[in-house]
Design an enzyme around this catalytic site. Structure first.
Site, PDB file in Angstrom:
ATOM      1  CG  ASN A 311      16.893  13.021  17.151  1.00 22.46           C
ATOM      2  OD1 ASN A 311      17.729  11.845  16.397  1.00 22.46           O
ATOM      3  ND2 ASN A 311      15.178  13.357  16.512  1.00 22.46           N
ATOM      4  CG  HIS A 313      14.881  18.220  20.484  1.00 20.36           C
ATOM      5  ND1 HIS A 313      15.257  19.297  18.966  1.00 20.36           N
ATOM      6  CD2 HIS A 313      14.027  16.838  19.694  1.00 20.36           C
ATOM      7  CE1 HIS A 313      14.836  17.700  17.798  1.00 20.36           C
ATOM      8  NE2 HIS A 313      14.420  16.972  18.584  1.00 20.36           N
ATOM      9  CB  CYS A 348      12.489  22.961  24.464  1.00 17.06           C
ATOM     10  SG  CYS A 348      12.314  22.958  26.660  1.00 17.06           S
TER      11      CYS A 348
END
Length: 401
Positions: A311, A313, A348
């Site tokens: 995904n 991240h 993040c």
């Protein structure tokens, strides 16, 4: 926030083969047959001064009219005479012996264990138990999963959490194209993100241990889904680790949180379990950490490409390693992690730079070695000050495993 996706054996009975001669096993008891010559019209046994042929040390009967690798010679059958009728009692004994041997062999080949799980592979992809509500999978602890203490790391445990969660959805047919996303979520371009994770570790597995993981899902409010896990020792049934987590959905394109669609809830609802949390929820508010009240700070943490999941991240397991970057080394040497509560605030990305902050709430007079339990507060934040994750960890003195 960070993504934390939720997503039988052939027994070959070891039969020692007998020597196969002409389709029959040479283990048939032919030694009781009289050594005298029997002349048959159809089968003529040639008894002469020559040694009796053997195959793998077993005497065999040489029959005219057949050919088997040049051991059995072929010749036209002689004319039949009434006085040369064979000894039927002897033939009956031979046939009976062969029949009994074949039956015995069939019994061995048809043997099945009394318990269906005796030959089951404990390291497969898992199965559904408890009326289809709980998914169970076993893991063998590998040498590369243990650390300096000869036990698995908490990151390894969390990786097994993630693996069983995804395999659960795959096993029940709810794994879509995304990483743990259901078919209805894929239609709406939704992914899972974890908002809270709690883990309690009673004992750490060591190299060679086989761990049995049970996991299930449940509803949590209007827009959350809860997943729970229980780790047990496969041999003894001892509970090793318990964990609970909460998930919400996020739009993969806009990166904004989304309400849980009714269609997704309907997909999962069949598998919801009405049961308490595996871990009692820690409702204590985590205090704010800043440069002024943090005792340990590790700045400049950056994710690498391998830290990203599908995904795009950083995977939530990586966050645990980052918060331990700022944990006191004295605690790491003298204590082991007993429990932790993590709250994920923001995802993040690859180009982010983070700081890891830790505050210790208890310390002995002569350092951590003399302490009983130690509790720490943690914070991961971006350089611009935005919180990525808050956490609380509890440590106990190291045990001998």
């Amino acid at each position: 926030m960070a993504l934390f996706s939720i997503s039988p054996v052939s027994d070959a009975s070891s039969v020692k083969p007998g020597v196969n001669v002409g389709g029959l096993y040479a283990s048939a008891n032919t030694r009781r047959i009289s050594q005298r010559s029997v002349t048959l019209k159809i089968l003529q046994v040639r008894a002469s001064a020559q040694s009796v042929p053997k195959l793998n040390g077993t005497r065999i009967v040489v029959m005219d009219g057949l050919k088997c690798d040049d051991i059995i010679s072929c010749s036209p059958p002689p004319r039949a005479f009434i006085k040369e009728i064979p000894d039927w009692n002897m033939l009956l004994a031979v046939i009976t012996s062969i029949f009994l041997t074949a039956e015995k062999q069939k019994t061995v080949l048809d043997w099945k264990p009394k318990r269906l799980d005796m030959l089951g592979d404990p390291f497969g992809l898992g199965r559904i138990v408890n009326d289809g509500l709980i998914f169970r999978q076993n893991f063998s602890i590998r040498s590369y999963e243990i650390g300096a203490d000869m036990t698995v790391s908490v990151e390894t445990l969390m990786n097994h959490l993630q693996e069983t969660g995804i395999n659960h959805l795959k096993h029940v047919g709810l794994l879509g194209d995304g990483f743990g996303s259901t078919p209805e979520m894929c239609k709406r371009n939704l992914i899972w993100v974890v908002t809270k994770m709690q883990i309690v570790i009673n004992r750490y597995p060591t190299w060679g241990d086989v761990v049995q993981v049970d996991t299930w899902i449940a509803a949590s409010g209007k827009n959350c889904v809860r997943r729970d896990w229980v780790f047990k020792d496969y041999g003894t049934g001892e509970i090793l680790t318990k964990a609970s987590s909460c998930y919400v959905t996020m739009n993969k394109q806009t990166r904004k949180l989304s309400k849980l669609p009714d269609e997704v809830r309907a997909e999962l609802g069949t598998y919801f379990v009405d049961a308490p949390h595996a871990v009692d929820e820690d409702t204590r508010k985590l205090p704010k950490l800043t440069d002024s009240n943090a005792a340990y700070i590790q700045p400049g943490l950056t994710p690498s490409w391998s830290d990203l999941d599908v995904n795009q991240h950083v995977n939530n397991v990586k966050y645990v390693g980052w918060i331990l970057q700022s944990a006191p080394q004295q605690v790491m040497k003298s204590h082991e992690l007993e429990s932790m509560t993590l709250e994920y605030k923001k995802e993040c990305k690859w180009d982010n730079v983070l700081d890891s902050l830790t505050s210790v709430l208890q310390e002995g007079m002569d350092g951590f070695a003399s302490c009983g339990e130690v509790e720490c507060q943690h914070l991961l934040r971006l350089k611009d000050g935005a919180d990525i994750m808050k956490g609380r960890t509890k440590w106990r003195p190291k045990r001998a495993y």
